[in-house]
Design an enzyme around this catalytic site. Sequence first.
Site, PDB file in Angstrom:
ATOM      1  CB  CYS A 116      -0.972  -0.021   1.219  1.00 53.23           C
ATOM      2  SG  CYS A 116      -1.851  -1.726   1.362  1.00 53.23           S
ATOM      3  CG  HIS A 269      -3.607   2.483   1.029  1.00 50.35           C
ATOM      4  ND1 HIS A 269      -3.944   2.114  -0.094  1.00 50.35           N
ATOM      5  CD2 HIS A 269      -3.780   1.891   1.812  1.00 50.35           C
ATOM      6  CE1 HIS A 269      -4.314   0.939  -0.140  1.00 50.35           C
ATOM      7  NE2 HIS A 269      -4.152   0.673   1.157  1.00 50.35           N
ATOM      8  CG  ASN A 299      -6.944  -1.583   0.098  1.00 46.93           C
ATOM      9  OD1 ASN A 299      -6.092  -1.362  -0.681  1.00 46.93           O
ATOM     10  ND2 ASN A 299      -6.844  -1.697   1.319  1.00 46.93           N
TER      11      ASN A 299
END
Lengths: 357, 102
Positions: A116, A269, A299
């Site tokens: 990430c 993120h 995500n």
Amino acid sequence: MPVKALESAETCKAYIQAIEYYLPVAREENVAGDRLNGKLGITSRAIAAEGETAGDMAFAAAQRLLDQELVARSDIDFLLLCTQSADYVLPSTACVLQHRLGLAASCGALDVNQGCSGYVYCLSLAKGLIEAGMARHVLLLTGDTYSKYTHSLDRSVRLLFGDGASATLISAAATIHEPIGPFVFGTDGSGASQLIVPAGGARLPLTTCTDEELAEREDTYGNVRTAAHLYMDGPGIFSFTLNELPNAFHKLLDLTGRTRDDYDWFVFHQANRFMLEQLRRKLEIAEERLPVLMADYGNTVSSSIPIALRRMQEDGSLQDGQLLMLMGFGVGLSWAACNVQWRETKTEQLTLSMEVG
Amino acid sequence: MNNHVGLSIEQEFLQRLALDVVFVPYNTLKLSTELEQLEDWDSLAVVATVGLADTLSGVRLSGESIAACRQVGDLLSLILERIEPEREARYVIEAAGHRRSG
């Protein structure tokens, strides 16, 4: 595109010239009306097809970008691929993509294993390559298929992660500005086990795993996984973000002498809505300055920041000259933040004094 | 003094737990409330409680310790146990300053 030499006040700087992304067509729906899903802010997630790899998705994103002909394929000097679901143990998927994309034999290529925080890390590498005179055009790809790591009965990760890929063209320009940077980095390897796929690497090879190690286990929340699946300690990861990210945030402000109000956007993120909201409050950022853009695809790990940037560009949110703070954080544990001065206008590209390639 | 400190933290804890973690009206939450009875007490609520403890007192709680709690009061005890005396004193000073400025 015209080329020019450096004028006295100008220096060679890396800037983001274009971003494209790719999301798999298939979607897995998170149950509507489910309270947990409501809080996470994710309604559906993009899921790679069986046999569709991170390399395939990164290829598709790169094709979309290169087909715009902003730069000739032969002029790409370096290919970076950020992924944690590489096509092979070896070779680097980036090497495979150099050939598949028709890039020159003089093009450098390597994979970066980071999650990430990876996009921000790779921006720093691209900037280094360009501003040290080693490359004029860097093609930065990101791609991951975390859905292939998650157990279908593990809601702690299954509801969060979607698959996707992005392509960013980073080029040299003659400018008095600082289009990318400065950067703040951070690592805490003591938290490596908080977000991990334990089996499948050299430490616990699948070929030598016992049935016991690969047995399905149910945790106290009723989530099921094996050692070959993704495990996330949600509270641990959240505690880490609350502990470390404010330091990184303030360090970046101190480095640049900026305040919160100087920033047009905080593009962080895109973990999930809950996490971003908690972080936003902790950092005292205005709600309208921190985009939350993952509801319909989930995500996407290192692709989440570039996909958000492209979406903001598409809907007209990003404007020339705006100041952005990018921040990536997660698996590692790893984090990084940087400034980006956004530029939409076509910039005259710089002729480097040294010959590249 | 100790009673006063406990009361301040208790009030703020109940308020934040109600509004930010389990999404119920503030006055419906008691220390004796069973966590399992709350519709929003799920794995994400455990994560949110980590955030609550951090905001309230800078205390870092583990997921396991939170998940082991049965009642609302157990959560508060967990936080209070971890607060150092000096931090407790600082909380009172900050809270007093906040009330004056507010």
